[in-house]
Design an enzyme around this catalytic site. Structure first.
Site, mmCIF file in Angstrom:
data_model
loop_
_atom_site.group_PDB
_atom_site.id
_atom_site.type_symbol
_atom_site.label_atom_id
_atom_site.label_comp_id
_atom_site.label_asym_id
_atom_site.label_seq_id
_atom_site.Cartn_x
_atom_site.Cartn_y
_atom_site.Cartn_z
ATOM 1 C CE1 TYR A 1 43.964 52.989 35.240
ATOM 2 C CE2 TYR A 1 45.999 53.213 33.996
ATOM 3 C CZ TYR A 1 45.208 52.518 34.888
ATOM 4 O OH TYR A 1 45.672 51.347 35.432
ATOM 5 C CG HIS B 1 38.813 50.772 40.657
ATOM 6 N ND1 HIS B 1 40.096 50.919 41.123
ATOM 7 C CD2 HIS B 1 38.140 50.058 41.581
ATOM 8 C CE1 HIS B 1 40.190 50.302 42.286
ATOM 9 N NE2 HIS B 1 39.020 49.775 42.591
#
Length: 148
Positions: free
Chosen positions: A22, A99
């Site tokens: 991430y 995302h």
């Protein structure tokens, strides 16, 4: 013009949660980048992060009266939440699904999005930079009168 940016479960842990997937940017870093982009585009933004599915549903219902569109990173709810899909559909707010990671390059259960069919677009795999991209894309979509 006003855009709402909604973040779902575990996104409050950005910067420390699996940075190899991430990235190292925190949610505050991402919000700051979005605010810079929004200022350049002349639009207002508001932000919400919640780990609760119902709070995201409620946020969509509230945004119907206050926002022109929504950028959402629904996190894991992307793959499971019919309630969230129904809220996006019911409010008819142009919504961009976002995302940080390329979900199609990850586990098979992440390959299906319950919300993508009711969103105007999808941005994934560009890390934190995806957020300003999503804001820019949604503003352009709205300025074109919701044309594809």
């Amino acid at each position: 013009m006003k855009i709402s940016v909604f973040n779902g479960p575990n996104l409050n842990a950005l910067g420390t949660r699996e940075p190899g997937i991430y990235g190292a940017d925190t949610l505050a870093d991402i919000e700051a980048a979005c605010r810079t982009t929004a200022a350049d585009l002349g639009v207002d933004l508001d932000f919400l992060q919640t780990n609760q599915e119902g709070a995201l549903v409620d946020a969509f219902h509230a945004a119907r009266d206050t926002s022109d569109g929504v950028v959402i990173n629904a996190g894991a709810y992307t793959h499971t939440s019919i309630a969230l899909r129904d809220a996006i559909s019911a409010t008819e707010l142009p919504t961009v699904e976002l995302h940080l990671s390329n979900t199609h390059a990850r586990e098979a259960f992440r390959h299906h999005s319950m919300i993508a069919p009711v969103c105007v677009g999808l941005i994934l795999g560009f890390g934190a930079y995806g957020y300003p991209l999503a804001v820019t894309a949604l503003v352009q979509h709205l300025k074109q009168g919701n044309a594809p």
